[in-house]
Design a protein around this motif. Structure first.
Motif, PDB file in Angstrom:
ATOM      1  N   ASN A 165      -7.728   2.656  -3.695  1.00  0.00           N
ATOM      2  CA  ASN A 165      -6.862   2.937  -4.843  1.00  0.00           C
ATOM      3  C   ASN A 165      -7.644   3.463  -6.043  1.00  0.00           C
ATOM      4  OD1 ASN A 165      -4.196   2.454  -3.971  1.00  0.00           O
ATOM      5  ND2 ASN A 165      -4.522   0.236  -4.052  1.00  0.00           N
TER       6      ASN A 165
ATOM      7  N   ARG B 281      -3.264   7.792  -2.654  1.00  0.00           N
ATOM      8  CA  ARG B 281      -2.928   6.541  -3.333  1.00  0.00           C
ATOM      9  C   ARG B 281      -1.538   6.642  -3.955  1.00  0.00           C
ATOM     10  NH1 ARG B 281      -7.301   6.886  -8.379  1.00  0.00           N
ATOM     11  NH2 ARG B 281      -6.522   8.820  -9.270  1.00  0.00           N
ATOM     12  N   PRO B 282      -0.848   5.528  -4.161  1.00  0.00           N
ATOM     13  CA  PRO B 282      -1.349   4.169  -4.027  1.00  0.00           C
ATOM     14  C   PRO B 282      -1.301   3.658  -2.586  1.00  0.00           C
ATOM     15  CG  PRO B 282       0.892   4.122  -4.845  1.00  0.00           C
ATOM     16  CD  PRO B 282       0.510   5.566  -4.760  1.00  0.00           C
TER      17      PRO B 282
ATOM     18  N   GLU C 111      -1.315   0.155  -0.055  1.00  0.00           N
ATOM     19  CA  GLU C 111      -1.026  -1.275  -0.011  1.00  0.00           C
ATOM     20  C   GLU C 111      -1.442  -1.810   1.348  1.00  0.00           C
ATOM     21  OE1 GLU C 111       3.145  -1.910  -0.551  1.00  0.00           O
ATOM     22  OE2 GLU C 111       3.735  -0.542   1.052  1.00  0.00           O
TER      23      GLU C 111
ATOM     24  N   TYR D 245      -0.240  -4.176  -3.358  1.00  0.00           N
ATOM     25  CA  TYR D 245      -1.253  -3.245  -3.847  1.00  0.00           C
ATOM     26  C   TYR D 245      -2.421  -4.061  -4.398  1.00  0.00           C
ATOM     27  CZ  TYR D 245       2.517   0.208  -3.762  1.00  0.00           C
ATOM     28  OH  TYR D 245       3.549   1.030  -3.375  1.00  0.00           O
TER      29      TYR D 245
ATOM     30  N   LYS E   6       0.738  -2.053 -11.487  1.00  0.00           N
ATOM     31  CA  LYS E   6       1.458  -1.408 -10.388  1.00  0.00           C
ATOM     32  C   LYS E   6       2.102  -0.113 -10.867  1.00  0.00           C
ATOM     33  CE  LYS E   6       5.103  -2.173  -6.966  1.00  0.00           C
ATOM     34  NZ  LYS E   6       6.058  -3.142  -6.394  1.00  0.00           N
TER      35      LYS E   6
END
Length: 510
Positions: A41, A117-118, A120, A134, A150
């Motif tokens: 990330n 990205r993002p 998880e 995440y 987030k």
């Protein structure tokens, strides 16, 4: 396959900041994949990080000799990782390398900043009931994101730093394997040993320098910056211009050195070599009541090294302006277009405590750190300040604007090198005003020259640098226009460089 780094330097935290390295005594996929997700990330755009499996940690430092991993463990871990990588959402595949350290095998996982990205990952990647979250790095820990984090992380979707973006207009054929080989040799990477057994595409892929599916592979911008003979072909004005002003900033006499261009690391080294040969001087000073003399430099090399390296590291390669170095009798000024991140306040530069929120060129920084051309995160300004203090030099002056379109660093010369010559101020000759229309001035001198005249009429004490910022052209362009107008007798400057006044002999209609 080996990684394009020096693994011993990595383990000891010499080339990569400690918060970007995580040591694991053994294979525990839960926390390891949370860290891989956090590095992918790359919340602060610092270039991801590394998970080193087989080395224990104590107070943030590696415990050597390593615990190591058995051959069977390494084989099963690699097979397991193929499946686990697909459990990251979207799928993400870090680079891995098996290394032998002090007779023990370890696994190095390079989790670079991801393109999608993002990301998880399940809290426990092997749990039957998988709950996805995440993760980001906070200091040296991988943590679940807060609500605000987030939202910010999601906003970064698709926002890849410029140097890490693919350049779809260029073929990977443009990359010089000679330059790649030279880099791997300089950093003592084991990848050099495998180079001849790999295709060009395989090698560049292992170095994370390509993007796209196999049928459409294109180099990332950082590959063009570091591993092509002439990056200026892809990023116009990616060069260093050095100008000497022997008679002050406002004088029309100046000497231009040949432009310095080429791969970024070559530009840094060649610029520093030029300054060493043509600018730097050392003087031995006797101290009253002290047996030993002291030696001082007009400008400390370490400060210049940091300034030049950071100017080329942090410059905006989308801006068509060179890095400018202006050398005066009493100072050196380095001008970098593409200023610091807006999160940094100018007061922080003066205090010497600068921590950028995000980095403009995350991959370029990693290459330069491996080559020992830049230091760790947020150490540049403190290094400059310390080098000046140790040399007994005056403090550096840092300047930028509200739009962060430029960044200036000025280093005053050491007082022991200042000459005691008197400044001669000659009275300006009385001349009649030359009357022209504004359109006639524009036709003869150009639009930029007319804007310069307007600025001087509004503020006769304005400097060339201030004019450049005001009208939005480069300082070199301002100086060339001023020189042309002085030659024609339309303009003179009366007084010293800093406190002088412009005398304009043109008048025009509004």
């Amino acid at each position: 396959m080996a990684l394009p780094i020096n693994v011993l330097d990595l383990i000891n935290g010499r080339a990569v900041e400690s918060e970007r390295i995580e040591y694991k005594k053994g294979w525990n996929p839960g926390p390891i994949y949370r860290s891989i997700c956090a590095f992918a990330n790359d919340f602060d755009d610092i270039g991801g990080g590394y998970v080193i499996v087989g080395i224990a940690e104590e107070n943030g430092r590696p415990v050597l000799p390593p615990e190591g991993l058995g051959e069977e463990d390494l084989d099963s871990i690699q097979k397991e990782m193929i499946q686990l990588n697909n459990l990251i959402n979207p799928a993400y595949h870090p680079k891995i390398s098996i290394e032998e350290i002090q007779g023990k095998n370890i696994l190095v996982i390079w989790a670079f900043g991801g393109d999608n990205r993002p990301y998880e990952v399940p809290d426990e990647i092997k749990a039957k009931d998988k709950k996805y979250h995440y993760y980001v790095r906070y200091g040296s820990s991988s943590i679940k994101v807060s609500k605000d984090q987030k939202e910010e992380l999601i906003s970064l979707s698709g926002k890849t730093p410029f140097d890490d973006r693919a350049n779809s207009q260029v073929s990977l054929d443009e990359i010089s394997l000679t330059l790649v080989r030279d880099y791997l040799r300089k950093v003592s990477s084991k990848l050099l040993e495998n180079m001849d057994a790999l295709t060009k595409e395989q090698l560049l892929s292992q170095m994370q320098l390509l993007y796209g599916p196999p049928e459409r592979r294109h180099p990332r911008n950082v590959a063009l910056m570091m591993f092509t003979e002439n990056p200026e072909k892809y990023f116009p004005y990616s060069r260093v211009e050095i100008v000497h002003f022997p008679n002050g900033e406002a004088a029309d006499e100046f000497m231009e050195a040949p432009h310095i261009s080429g791969p970024v690391d070559h530009m840094i080294n060649r610029t520093l070599e030029y300054l060493k040969i043509n600018v730097l001087q050392q003087k031995t000073v006797k101290v009253k009541g002290q047996a030993e003399s002291i030696r001082v430099w007009n400008y400390p090399y370490q400060a210049l090294e940091e300034i030049i390296a950071n100017a080329l590291y942090h410059r905006d390669y989308q801006t068509r302006e060179p890095v400018e170095i202006r050398i005066y009798q009493e100072k050196i000024r380095v001008i970098n277009y593409g200023g610091p991140d807006r999160s940094i306040k100018l007061a922080e530069f003066k205090k010497g405590k600068v921590i950028p929120r995000r980095y403009r060129n995350r991959r370029l920084g990693d290459f330069l750190k491996e080559l020992d051309l830049t230091e760790g995160k947020a150490t540049g300004i403190p290094t400059i300040i310390k080098a000046l203090e140790e040399n007994g030099s005056p403090k550096a002056v840092f300047e930028t604007d509200d739009d962060r379109s430029f960044f200036h660093v000025a280093i005053p010369i050491h007082s022991k090198f200042l000459t005691s010559t008197k400044v001669r101020i000659s009275k300006t000759k009385v001349r009649k005003k030359i009357i022209l229309s504004s359109e006639e001035i524009k036709r003869e001198l150009g639009e930029s020259a007319f804007k310069i005249l307007l600025s001087m009429r509004a503020n006769p004490k304005v400097t060339a640098a201030e004019i450049a910022l005001e009208i939005g052209i480069s300082s070199r362009a301002v100086e060339k226009n001023i020189a042309k107008m002085r030659e024609k007798g339309y303009l003179e400057r009366e007084g010293a460089t800093k406190k002088g006044t412009w005398i304009v002999f043109l008048t025009w209609d509004e």
